[in-house]
Design an enzyme around this catalytic site. Structure first.
Site, PDB file in Angstrom:
ATOM      1  N   GLU A 113       1.847   2.235  11.621  1.00 18.56           N
ATOM      2  CA  GLU A 113       2.760   2.876  11.041  1.00 18.56           C
ATOM      3  C   GLU A 113       3.397   3.813  11.961  1.00 18.56           C
ATOM      4  O   GLU A 113       3.079   4.144  13.081  1.00 18.56           O
ATOM      5  CB  GLU A 113       2.108   3.774   9.776  1.00 18.56           C
ATOM      6  CG  GLU A 113       1.941   2.710   8.734  1.00 18.56           C
ATOM      7  CD  GLU A 113       1.160   3.554   7.492  1.00 18.56           C
ATOM      8  OE1 GLU A 113       1.286   4.766   7.282  1.00 18.56           O
ATOM      9  OE2 GLU A 113       0.769   2.809   6.467  1.00 18.56           O
ATOM     10  N   HIS A 240       9.334  11.103   2.664  1.00 19.88           N
ATOM     11  CA  HIS A 240       9.114   9.747   3.099  1.00 19.88           C
ATOM     12  C   HIS A 240      10.528   8.991   3.607  1.00 19.88           C
ATOM     13  O   HIS A 240      11.513   9.093   2.649  1.00 19.88           O
ATOM     14  CB  HIS A 240       8.237   9.045   2.418  1.00 19.88           C
ATOM     15  CG  HIS A 240       7.672   7.598   2.701  1.00 19.88           C
ATOM     16  ND1 HIS A 240       8.573   6.557   3.103  1.00 19.88           N
ATOM     17  CD2 HIS A 240       6.597   7.446   2.956  1.00 19.88           C
ATOM     18  CE1 HIS A 240       7.641   5.623   3.695  1.00 19.88           C
ATOM     19  NE2 HIS A 240       6.567   6.230   3.455  1.00 19.88           N
ATOM     20  N   ARG A 286       7.778  10.097  11.235  1.00 22.36           N
ATOM     21  CA  ARG A 286       8.507  10.214   9.857  1.00 22.36           C
ATOM     22  C   ARG A 286       9.730  11.310   9.860  1.00 22.36           C
ATOM     23  O   ARG A 286      10.678  10.974   9.338  1.00 22.36           O
ATOM     24  CB  ARG A 286       7.722  10.605   8.737  1.00 22.36           C
ATOM     25  CG  ARG A 286       7.230   9.486   8.059  1.00 22.36           C
ATOM     26  CD  ARG A 286       6.341   9.795   6.906  1.00 22.36           C
ATOM     27  NE  ARG A 286       5.165   8.683   6.729  1.00 22.36           N
ATOM     28  CZ  ARG A 286       4.311   8.616   6.008  1.00 22.36           C
ATOM     29  NH1 ARG A 286       4.217   9.616   5.215  1.00 22.36           N
ATOM     30  NH2 ARG A 286       3.689   7.555   5.926  1.00 22.36           N
ATOM     31  N   HIS A 347       7.515  13.774  -0.412  1.00 24.07           N
ATOM     32  CA  HIS A 347       6.353  12.893  -0.267  1.00 24.07           C
ATOM     33  C   HIS A 347       5.096  13.513   0.077  1.00 24.07           C
ATOM     34  O   HIS A 347       4.090  13.332  -0.889  1.00 24.07           O
ATOM     35  CB  HIS A 347       6.604  11.729   0.979  1.00 24.07           C
ATOM     36  CG  HIS A 347       5.420  10.688   1.135  1.00 24.07           C
ATOM     37  ND1 HIS A 347       4.983   9.840   0.125  1.00 24.07           N
ATOM     38  CD2 HIS A 347       4.709  10.804   1.859  1.00 24.07           C
ATOM     39  CE1 HIS A 347       4.177   9.050   0.369  1.00 24.07           C
ATOM     40  NE2 HIS A 347       3.790   9.517   1.674  1.00 24.07           N
ATOM     41  N   ARG A 382       3.151  15.492   9.299  1.00 21.44           N
ATOM     42  CA  ARG A 382       1.626  14.706   9.135  1.00 21.44           C
ATOM     43  C   ARG A 382       2.052  13.364   9.864  1.00 21.44           C
ATOM     44  O   ARG A 382       2.872  12.510   9.391  1.00 21.44           O
ATOM     45  CB  ARG A 382       1.379  14.614   7.905  1.00 21.44           C
ATOM     46  CG  ARG A 382       0.120  13.448   7.423  1.00 21.44           C
ATOM     47  CD  ARG A 382      -0.167  13.493   5.985  1.00 21.44           C
ATOM     48  NE  ARG A 382       0.787  12.821   5.114  1.00 21.44           N
ATOM     49  CZ  ARG A 382       0.952  11.542   4.918  1.00 21.44           C
ATOM     50  NH1 ARG A 382      -0.136  10.822   5.218  1.00 21.44           N
ATOM     51  NH2 ARG A 382       1.745  11.242   4.094  1.00 21.44           N
TER      52      ARG A 382
END
Ligand code: SIN
Length: 536
Positions: A113, A240, A286, A347, A382
């Site tokens: 990811e 997100h 992200r 998110h 994160r």
């Protein structure tokens, strides 16, 4: 009504259930949860658990990727703690019945990811959270020491301020449990405990568009702040990058694992754009991807961008992402044949209730773990799939500390009065609640989103202050309901987020402001901590 127990847990996601299983070996445990026991942010987590299993990977690499994503604000000790415990905890989940997806050779199938330079996401296809939650609930079900109270909404923590009679002389406050509303009959009960663990999840519902379920209304942060615990880094709300853009889809998450599987982000005209923004392309961290999508949408005026996985083998796609495939198909989008329209949505809250490495807050007997906590792991952003890992590691830490605290202190629970709702009435003005709620969500979305500015933040703050005052007045006069408790908490969360955002006069990680577009390590390389009474 009084429920007295050794340990009270507020929230039934992965952090709460993991704590419960550990604590139940040492005493009685009550879990209170707002809806049915399985309804939690964990249940919606598609991605997986980041842990080092690939022989070419290492703890140091996982730590480096986490620190890089966190943009200089992670606590390296906290990061090291979760990374080094990761493989052992994944094996334990495997033993209690989580059937992680495996390769033909029998090893874990490791996904990738954003922000990860290696394949290290252990997963159950694209419904990891659901399976982890189910396995933990099965284990909880057979534990005679754990009682689960569904449809119970925590209202406020009980501290010295509530005690009848002489209060113990201590330099710090002590938490003795919580008042909670039994939503089925409208009764407010006292849940009294020697130690309390807050694991009530995040606050995505403060935004108009969020991947979080309806329960994610920031109750834990709000209760802890009101009780006097320190709160940190609320400006770092993670958006997100990819949720399904469809009028009926309610911000359905399209996992980052789709990009890890080869998915490309495209404009409406079919142009891949991520390489322009970061050397890792669509697998950049992200914050970078969400901002890039925001920029592309603003440039083109289009309401979404597209995530394309049509170049991959259709059977492999269906097998790896059955949940996403079926959900998109419901909206007449066949992801094996056409690109998926996507937009960012709120998110994950990287800030929360400040804890030490043992999950202890600055209130005695009060511990926090999971998304509600600020442990120092995530810093300003994160890293994907680090949250379930953090939840389980810090749930262990907090439980061990709580067990030790109860054993060594041997304190008796003092006399706590029943909930006092004298002078309140059943309101006939419930329209105020839905109106205030939508106003907060819209304000937060329009003024406190992916790209911020002083003007927007100040505008948001003055309106939110007013709404909060009205909500507090209404709350004081009105018999509590679930909706009112949530609105009270969300209005406080909105103010905490905006206040923190205004205090950070730089751009870092998830907090980007056009007034201070640069990183300012000299003045802001620290957490934004808000103590009680920080809000005006
Ligand atoms: C995702 O699958 O993209 C979400 C996982 C996460 O938030 O860590």
């Amino acid at each position: 009504m009084i429920h007295e127990t050794d340990f009270l847990i507020i929230g039934s996601g992965m952090a709460g259930l993991t704590s419960a299983l550990k604590l139940a070996e040492h005493g009685s445990v009550a879990i209170i949860t707002k809806k049915e026991r399985a309804e939690s942010n964990t249940n919606y987590a598609q991605g997986g658990i980041a842990a080092v299993f690939d022989p070419d990977d290492s703890f140091e690499n996982h730590i480096r990727d986490t620190l890089e994503a966190g943009a200089g604000l992670c606590d390296e000790h906290a990061v090291r703690l979760i990374v080094e415990k990761g493989p052992e905890l994944v094996q334990e989940l495997d033993v209690i019945g989580v059937h992680f997806t495996r390769t033909d050779k029998g090893t874990f199938d490791l996904g990738r990811e954003g922000g990860h330079r290696s394949h290290r996401i252990v997963h159950v296809k694209d419904h990891t959270g659901r399976d982890v939650e189910a396995a933990l609930l099965n284990a909880v079900k057979v534990s005679p020491n754990i009682n689960v109270f569904e449809n119970h909404v925590a209202i406020d923590l009980i501290t010295e301020h509530h005690i009848i009679g002489p209060t113990p002389r201590e330099p710090h406050l002590h938490c003795w449990g919580a008042y909670a509303l039994d939503a089925e009959n409208g009764l407010v009960k006292r849940f009294l405990a020697k130690a309390t663990i807050i694991s009530s999840g995040g606050c995505g519902q403060v935004y108009l568009h969020s991947t979080n379920p309806k329960i994610a209304t920031g109750d834990g942060v709000a209760m802890c702040y009101r009780a006097g615990a320190a709160i940190a880094n609320m400006e770092f709300m993670q958006f997100h990058p990819t949720t399904l853009y469809h009028p009926l889809a309610d911000s359905f998450l399209i996992s980052e694992a789709v990009r890890g599987f080869g998915g490309q982000l495209l404009t409406k005209s079919g142009k891949a754009f991520m390489d322009k923004y970061h050397s890792m392309g669509p697998l950049a961290p992200r914050d970078v991807v969400a901002r890039a999508i925001d920029t592309e949408m603003k440039k083109s005026g289009d309401p979404c961008v597209y995530l394309d996985i049509t170049h991959k083998d259709p059977d492999q796609v269906k097998n790896r992402f059955p949940h996403i495939y079926e959900n998109c198909y419901k909206y007449k989008i066949d992801i094996t044949k056409e690109p998926i329209p996507v937009v960012p949505a709120a998110h994950y809250s990287c800030g929360g209730v400040v804890t030490d490495l043992n999950g202890a807050t600055d209130i005695n007997g009060l511990y926090a773990c999971g998304e509600v906590a600020y442990t120092g792991v995530h810093g300003a952003n994160r890293l994907a799939s680090n949250s379930l890992l953090e939840a389980v590691v810090f749930a262990r830490q907090a439980s061990l500390k709580a067990i030790d605290f109860v054993k060594t202190r041997k304190q008796r629970i003092p006399n706590i009065p029943p909930w006092d709702d004298s002078g309140t009435f059943n309101s006939e003005e419930w329209v105020l609640i839905s109106h205030d709620l939508m106003e907060i969500k819209n304000l937060m979305w329009d003024y406190v989103g992916i790209v911020r500015s002083n003007l927007r933040l100040e505008r948001a703050l003055s309106r939110i202050r007013l709404i909060r005052q009205e909500v507090e007045n209404f709350y004081r006069r009105t018999r509590v309901t679930e909706e009112l408790i949530e609105l009270r908490n969300l209005s406080l969360l909105a103010q905490l987020i905006v206040t923190s955002a205004l205090l950070r006069r730089e751009s870092r990680g998830l907090h980007y402001t056009t007034d201070y577009p640069k990183l300012d390590d000299q003045n802001y390389k620290h957490a934004t901590v808000l103590q009680q009474k920080a809000l005006q």
